[in-house]
Motif scaffolding. Structure first.
Motif, PDB file in Angstrom:
ATOM      1  N   ILE A 107      15.410 -71.443  29.811  1.00 49.85           N
ATOM      2  CA  ILE A 107      15.134 -70.583  30.966  1.00 49.85           C
ATOM      3  C   ILE A 107      14.412 -69.320  30.522  1.00 49.85           C
ATOM      4  O   ILE A 107      13.576 -68.782  31.244  1.00 49.85           O
ATOM      5  N   ALA A 110      10.897 -70.126  30.200  1.00 56.88           N
ATOM      6  CA  ALA A 110      10.276 -70.235  31.519  1.00 56.88           C
ATOM      7  C   ALA A 110       9.990 -68.869  32.134  1.00 56.88           C
ATOM      8  O   ALA A 110       9.475 -68.790  33.254  1.00 56.88           O
ATOM      9  N   VAL A 254      17.061 -75.875  34.762  1.00 55.14           N
ATOM     10  CA  VAL A 254      15.809 -75.104  34.690  1.00 55.14           C
ATOM     11  C   VAL A 254      14.854 -75.554  35.792  1.00 55.14           C
ATOM     12  O   VAL A 254      14.208 -74.735  36.456  1.00 55.14           O
ATOM     13  N   LYS A 255      14.777 -76.852  36.015  1.00 53.53           N
ATOM     14  CA  LYS A 255      13.869 -77.388  37.030  1.00 53.53           C
ATOM     15  C   LYS A 255      14.253 -76.910  38.430  1.00 53.53           C
ATOM     16  O   LYS A 255      13.392 -76.508  39.222  1.00 53.53           O
ATOM     17  N   THR A 258      13.196 -73.094  38.636  1.00 51.14           N
ATOM     18  CA  THR A 258      11.754 -72.845  38.643  1.00 51.14           C
ATOM     19  C   THR A 258      11.091 -73.409  39.892  1.00 51.14           C
ATOM     20  O   THR A 258      10.149 -72.810  40.430  1.00 51.14           O
ATOM     21  N   GLN A 259      11.572 -74.552  40.389  1.00 51.06           N
ATOM     22  CA  GLN A 259      11.001 -75.108  41.616  1.00 51.06           C
ATOM     23  C   GLN A 259      11.308 -74.238  42.827  1.00 51.06           C
ATOM     24  O   GLN A 259      10.515 -74.168  43.761  1.00 51.06           O
ATOM     25  N   TYR A 261      11.242 -71.124  42.936  1.00 53.32           N
ATOM     26  CA  TYR A 261      10.269 -70.026  42.968  1.00 53.32           C
ATOM     27  C   TYR A 261       8.830 -70.531  42.808  1.00 53.32           C
ATOM     28  O   TYR A 261       7.941 -69.765  42.472  1.00 53.32           O
ATOM     29  N   ARG A 262       8.627 -71.809  43.065  1.00 55.36           N
ATOM     30  CA  ARG A 262       7.276 -72.368  42.969  1.00 55.36           C
ATOM     31  C   ARG A 262       6.343 -71.702  43.979  1.00 55.36           C
ATOM     32  O   ARG A 262       5.214 -71.329  43.662  1.00 55.36           O
TER      33      ARG A 262
END
Length: 346
Positions: A107, A110, A254-255, A258-259, A261-262
């Motif tokens: 993270i 990322a 993590v996915k 992050t998705q 806040y895509r």
């Protein structure tokens, strides 16, 4: 018509506010002078309103702790942060510990910073993964000695609290996502509080990720209890289940974050409207579809794209972002989370 006594009180209040303003200028002035003046005035009211010394000490300590913590976080206000909760008793040999190390590292790679309670176990693992330069420690003083873990102990981004309620406020205030690894009473407490705050609109909607070890069922069992008792008993809405996600891998956690806040950035209420800030606005056909699908949370009117509102312009609040806005029911935050997920698919 005011009585003589009322006129005296009014004159005394005017004089008090004048002296407070003079005191602020004597100190040199600074940020948010009006709000600080109100704090000073309320502090002075303690002289007559609260006689118990213990109660006043709680107010004094809470204000001191929050002021220091906000100052500590201020230089990093533009950086996304993830709070990691989990057991302080988890040993470094445990798979959950190694998983937390892996999550902290990935993270941070990322672009996120990591916040933990600064203790041992999962908290130390998260710091080990992210590294001290990308870590914050939010410690608590307990009846027994609790020292910060060695990763964060000497770092300037460590703050220690006397009270859990001020500590919890800092966690939620500065988090853009919350990740729970298996833990005890404290972990469940933090998780339920985060859910409650999002469900009631008292905090920003953010990812709440529950991480099982590979093949584990700690959170899956918890989820089954939620569904069997709270959902089946109609004590929560089916949409409330959208406020959290479960995974059994660091990559999965993590996915999810992050998705989220895509495309989505943040929300803000401007009078009666909920403004959702985005990297990319939906096109007309997508907006039509969203209005139809989420009509049950839209009150009086339609969801529409718009330019920054006058309030946002005055505050210089993310003026570079696209926006959609609508009159939100202010009840169905699980559905709001589902709307954010759809906006992220654009």
């Amino acid at each position: 018509m005011k009585t003589g006594n009322e006129k005296q009180k009014t004159a005394a209040n005017v004089e008090l506010q004048k002296r407070i303003r003079e005191l602020i200028q004597f100190k040199g002035g600074g940020h948010n002078e009006g709000e600080v003046a109100d704090i000073i005035e309320n502090a002075l009211r303690l002289l007559t309103d609260v006689s118990d010394t213990g109660d006043v000490r709680i107010i004094k300590t809470a204000l001191r702790e929050l002021r220091y913590a906000f100052r500590l976080f201020a230089p990093y206000i533009g950086k996304r942060k993830v709070t990691i909760f989990g057991s302080a008793r988890t040993q470094p040999t445990a798979p959950e510990y190694q998983q937390a190390v892996e999550f902290g590292r990935k993270i941070a790679e990322a672009g996120f910073m990591v916040i933990t309670g600064a203790g041992n176990g999962i908290m130390q693992a998260g710091h080990e993964g992210a590294g001290p330069e990308k870590s914050f420690g939010v410690n608590i003083r307990l009846p027994w000695e609790q020292t910060a873990n060695p990763v964060i102990a000497e770092d300037k981004k460590l703050v220690t609290f006397k009270y859990f309620f001020t500590r919890k406020l800092i966690f939620v205030r500065h988090s853009d996502a919350i990740v729970l690894f298996p833990g005890g009473f404290g972990t469940f407490d933090e998780g339920f509080e985060a859910l409650t705050l999002m469900q009631t609109g008292k905090s920003q909607i953010m990812p709440l990720v529950l991480v099982d070890k590979a093949g584990g069922n700690f959170w899956k069992t918890w989820d089954a209890d939620i569904r069997n008792h709270l959902l089946r008993g109609k004590l929560i809405s089916p949409d409330d289940l959208s406020l959290y996600q479960i995974t059994d891998s660091a990559d999965g956690a993590v996915k999810i974050i992050t998705q989220f806040y895509r495309n989505f950035h943040s929300t803000r209420f401007v009078r009666e409207q909920l403004v959702i800030r985005l990297k990319h606005a939906p096109d007309e056909s997508s907006l039509t579809k969203l209005n139809k699908e989420f009509s049950n949370i839209i009150v009086d009117g339609m969801m529409q794209t718009l330019q920054p509102t006058p309030d946002e312009i005055e505050d210089k609040d993310h003026l570079d972002l696209a926006r959609v806005a609508f009159n939100f029911s202010r009840r169905d935050y699980g559905r709001l989370r589902q709307l954010i997920d759809e906006l992220n698919k654009l």
